[in-house]
Design an enzyme around this catalytic site. Structure first.
Site, PDB file in Angstrom:
ATOM      1  N   ASP A 159     -26.356   8.336   4.505  1.00 33.81           N
ATOM      2  CA  ASP A 159     -27.338   8.751   3.505  1.00 33.81           C
ATOM      3  C   ASP A 159     -28.743   8.276   3.867  1.00 33.81           C
ATOM      4  O   ASP A 159     -29.715   9.032   3.808  1.00 33.81           O
ATOM      5  CB  ASP A 159     -26.954   8.205   2.126  1.00 33.81           C
ATOM      6  CG  ASP A 159     -25.523   8.566   1.758  1.00 33.81           C
ATOM      7  OD1 ASP A 159     -24.956   9.467   2.410  1.00 33.81           O
ATOM      8  OD2 ASP A 159     -24.969   7.948   0.826  1.00 33.81           O
ATOM      9  N   HIS A 169     -16.467  10.593   4.591  1.00 32.18           N
ATOM     10  CA  HIS A 169     -15.658   9.401   4.856  1.00 32.18           C
ATOM     11  C   HIS A 169     -15.389   9.234   6.353  1.00 32.18           C
ATOM     12  O   HIS A 169     -14.373   8.669   6.749  1.00 32.18           O
ATOM     13  CB  HIS A 169     -14.365   9.426   4.041  1.00 32.18           C
ATOM     14  CG  HIS A 169     -14.637   9.301   2.560  1.00 32.18           C
ATOM     15  ND1 HIS A 169     -14.872   8.094   1.956  1.00 32.18           N
ATOM     16  CD2 HIS A 169     -14.783  10.248   1.601  1.00 32.18           C
ATOM     17  CE1 HIS A 169     -15.119   8.298   0.673  1.00 32.18           C
ATOM     18  NE2 HIS A 169     -15.082   9.597   0.424  1.00 32.18           N
ATOM     19  N   THR A 170     -16.310   9.742   7.146  1.00 35.13           N
ATOM     20  CA  THR A 170     -16.230   9.545   8.596  1.00 35.13           C
ATOM     21  C   THR A 170     -17.274   8.539   9.078  1.00 35.13           C
ATOM     22  O   THR A 170     -17.070   7.903  10.110  1.00 35.13           O
ATOM     23  CB  THR A 170     -16.463  10.878   9.340  1.00 35.13           C
ATOM     24  OG1 THR A 170     -17.603  11.514   8.764  1.00 35.13           O
ATOM     25  CG2 THR A 170     -15.258  11.789   9.235  1.00 35.13           C
ATOM     26  N   GLY A 190     -25.654  10.024  -9.606  1.00 37.88           N
ATOM     27  CA  GLY A 190     -24.189  10.178  -9.614  1.00 37.88           C
ATOM     28  C   GLY A 190     -23.733  11.560  -9.207  1.00 37.88           C
ATOM     29  O   GLY A 190     -22.636  11.992  -9.538  1.00 37.88           O
TER      30      GLY A 190
HETATM   31  C1  GLA Z   1     -21.262   7.913   0.243  1.00 34.54           C
HETATM   32  C2  GLA Z   1     -21.659   6.823   1.237  1.00 34.54           C
HETATM   33  C3  GLA Z   1     -21.777   7.391   2.647  1.00 34.54           C
HETATM   34  C4  GLA Z   1     -20.536   8.188   3.031  1.00 34.54           C
HETATM   35  C5  GLA Z   1     -20.134   9.165   1.933  1.00 34.54           C
HETATM   36  C6  GLA Z   1     -18.815   9.835   2.210  1.00 34.54           C
HETATM   37  O1  GLA Z   1     -22.289   8.856   0.132  1.00 34.54           O
HETATM   38  O2  GLA Z   1     -22.881   6.238   0.868  1.00 34.54           O
HETATM   39  O3  GLA Z   1     -22.043   6.362   3.560  1.00 34.54           O
HETATM   40  O4  GLA Z   1     -19.489   7.327   3.366  1.00 34.54           O
HETATM   41  O5  GLA Z   1     -20.061   8.531   0.659  1.00 34.54           O
HETATM   42  O6  GLA Z   1     -18.905  10.601   3.341  1.00 34.54           O
END
Ligand code: GLA
Length: 361
Positions: free
Chosen positions: A158, A19-20, A108
């Site tokens: 990702d 969440h950064t 998931g």
């Molecule tokens: C998911 C989102 C990423 C990232 C993560 C948390 O994987 O696709 O962009 O925000 O959550 O770090």
């Protein structure tokens, strides 16, 4: 070009920094040897037909991006439609293609199955049309496809990790500049991934809500993003406090990984989990139990990985103790929750690309 071409895109596990990314912060993911493969063949018309070997259904899309992802019933097909659309927007000629996709990444699980699908398809689509995009732009196009397909305002981690992966390396990514610094993984360190057995649920709305909360604090502080906030400024704001403290942990973890300093790395992972659980509130009782089980079994550190709300945890251990630790942790977790965790042993691999004919098996 009418022969069948193959493309592969890896999933990823995030060692630390969750969440950064959408706060223009730092992340430390690893591209893993679970991935998505696309076999594709150019078509003479303007139709992109995609079939999945893992899930039901087939989708037929307009190569000019005219198919609205939201109009599709087949969930995975929305990612495909998203990619076709975001590439068309960037100038990809409307060349048709037949494609078959298959993946070894569990859905998931927080291991980026959708990003791998987007990236592998994007490479196939670009190749079929003789269209090229720089790596960073391709990553952004795939991220946009994910947002278009799901409505979840995800960050860039990702898709960029899947494209920029490097054999035996983790990737320190600055999500503001999109600079990627490969960090060598010490050979005697094993990274363990254990699936809690509980798939992520309701992640979409909670994810969007967390992102909004972060942006609201940044705006209130007059900052472009929480990347620019100090610990003092967010001392009384749990969500923002997580982001600011997590950014510092990622930078410290990258240097500790480089130096093979497990004594520093382990506690950083543990603190990250506590922060995601208490300040950002994206853990679950199962993820907490699995993290506890791993630590109790001898892992030097463990944390939930990815968005949270289910999926996987990641832990670190000395390579020669890894098997025993995984087995012991799995047993304890099963006893505590009744869930059978699934363990993954993986290698850090190179980012997405075409698979040349001679290496296909
Ligand atoms: C998911 C989102 C990423 C990232 C993560 C948390 O994987 O696709 O962009 O925000 O959550 O770090």
């Amino acid at each position: 070009m009418t022969e069948t071409r193959w493309f592969r895109a890896p999933g990823r596990v995030n060692l630390i920094g969750d969440h950064t990314d959408y706060n223009e912060g730092f992340v430390l993911p690893v591209a893993i040897d679970l991935g998505c493969v696309v076999r594709s063949k150019r078509r003479a018309d303007g139709i992109v037909r995609v079939r999945s070997e893992d899930a039901d259904g087939e989708v037929e899309l307009a190569a000019d991006g005219g198919t609205d992802p939201a109009a599709l019933d087949v969930a995975w097909g929305r990612y495909a439609a998203g990619v076709v659309r975001t590439l068309a927007k960037r100038g990809r000629p409307a060349v048709g293609m037949d494609a078959v996709v298959s993946s070894t990444i569990p859905l998931g699980a927080g291991l980026s199955s959708s990003a791998a699908l987007e990236v592998a398809l994007a490479l196939a689509l670009c190749d079929a049309a003789g269209f090229e995009l720089p790596l960073l732009e391709l990553a952004v196009a795939c991220q946009e496809a994910e947002v278009v397909a799901t409505g979840v305002p995800c960050g860039i981690m990702d898709q960029l990790a899947s494209l920029a992966g490097k054999h035996n390396h983790a990737l320190l990514i600055d999500c503001r500049t999109l600079e990627v610094e490969p960090i060598r993984m010490p050979p005697r360190l094993a990274v363990l991934i254990l699936h809690s057995g509980v798939s992520r649920t309701l992640v979409g709305s909670a994810y969007a809500e967390r992102r909004e909360a972060c942006e609201e604090v940044a705006a209130r502080l007059g900052l472009a993003s929480l990347r620019d906030a100090t610990a003092e400024q967010v001392a009384d704001e749990p969500r923002a406090r997580h982001v600011v403290s997590e950014n510092a942990r990622v930078l410290a973890a990258a240097r500790a990984l480089e130096a093979g300093n497990v004594a520093v790395l382990g506690p950083l992972l543990n603190e990250s989990h506590a922060s995601l659980r208490d300040d950002f509130e994206v853990s679950t009782p199962e993820l907490d139990a699995l993290v506890e089980a791993l630590r109790g079994a001898g892992a030097v550190g463990a944390r939930l990985t990815g968005a949270g709300f289910g999926g996987c945890v990641v832990g670190l251990a000395a390579r020669d103790q890894a098997d025993l630790i995984v087995e012991t942790a799995a047993g304890r977790y099963w006893a505590a929750t009744g869930n059978q965790p699934r363990a993954f042993v993986f290698r850090a691999v190179d980012g997405a690309g075409r698979i040349p004919a001679q290496v296909r098996t």
